[in-house]
Write a protein that holds these residues in place. Structure first.
Motif, mmCIF file in Angstrom:
data_model
loop_
_atom_site.group_PDB
_atom_site.id
_atom_site.type_symbol
_atom_site.label_atom_id
_atom_site.label_comp_id
_atom_site.label_asym_id
_atom_site.label_seq_id
_atom_site.Cartn_x
_atom_site.Cartn_y
_atom_site.Cartn_z
ATOM 1 N N VAL A 11 1.004 -1.145 0.227
ATOM 2 C CA VAL A 11 -0.109 0.036 0.058
ATOM 3 C C VAL A 11 0.924 1.270 0.029
ATOM 4 C CG1 VAL A 11 -1.892 1.388 1.268
ATOM 5 C CG2 VAL A 11 -1.678 -1.345 1.354
ATOM 6 N N CYS A 12 0.456 2.087 -0.772
ATOM 7 C CA CYS A 12 1.235 3.334 -1.015
ATOM 8 C C CYS A 12 0.526 4.483 -0.830
ATOM 9 C CB CYS A 12 2.073 3.389 -2.349
ATOM 10 S SG CYS A 12 3.007 4.909 -2.556
ATOM 11 N N HIS A 20 -3.975 16.922 1.256
ATOM 12 C CA HIS A 20 -4.491 15.922 0.075
ATOM 13 C C HIS A 20 -3.734 14.778 -0.054
ATOM 14 C CE1 HIS A 20 -6.560 14.516 -3.509
ATOM 15 N NE2 HIS A 20 -5.214 14.376 -4.108
ATOM 16 N N SER A 21 -4.356 13.679 -0.076
ATOM 17 C CA SER A 21 -3.457 12.326 -0.165
ATOM 18 C C SER A 21 -4.217 11.238 -1.261
ATOM 19 C CB SER A 21 -3.515 11.728 1.162
ATOM 20 O OG SER A 21 -4.843 11.207 1.487
ATOM 21 N N ALA A 57 -0.082 5.077 -7.474
ATOM 22 C CA ALA A 57 -0.505 6.185 -6.971
ATOM 23 C C ALA A 57 -0.006 7.494 -7.335
ATOM 24 C CB ALA A 57 0.323 6.211 -5.575
ATOM 25 N N LEU A 58 1.268 7.525 -8.243
ATOM 26 C CA LEU A 58 1.560 8.799 -8.822
ATOM 27 C C LEU A 58 1.256 8.873 -10.068
ATOM 28 C CD1 LEU A 58 5.195 9.065 -7.002
ATOM 29 C CD2 LEU A 58 3.033 10.367 -6.680
#
Length: 87
Positions: A11-12, A20-21, A57-58
């Motif tokens: 999990v990242c 913000h995430s 994630a990115l």
């Protein structure tokens, strides 16, 4: 990281300093039939899961597909190069 029988999930979570995430999880089976030792199989699956959880994630796209496991079977292509001298 979530560990369950036969699987590993990385999990990242990326968090901006303003709050913000984004979070991404990548679940992958641990290879049971590979030629590696049990710790190597676990580490290999974890590395793979971390890489893809991070990229997801990115929003990072890789230039090519990951064919690491299939490259083992390939035989190198032999190319003959003749000298251009003397022509």
């Amino acid at each position: 990281m979530v560990n369950e029988p036969g699987f590993i999930t990385a999990v990242c979570k990326i968090t901006h300093n303003l709050g913000h995430s984004e979070e991404s999880a990548f679940r992958i089976p641990i290879d049971t039939e590979g030629y590696m030792s049990a710790p190597q199989k676990y580490a290999s699956a974890l590395t793979f899961a971390k890489r893809y959880a991070f990229c997801n994630a990115l929003g990072i796209l890789t230039g090519e597909d990951d064919f690491d496991a299939t490259d083992v079977e390939k035989k190198p292509e032999i190319v003959s190069v003749k000298s251009e001298k003397g022509r």
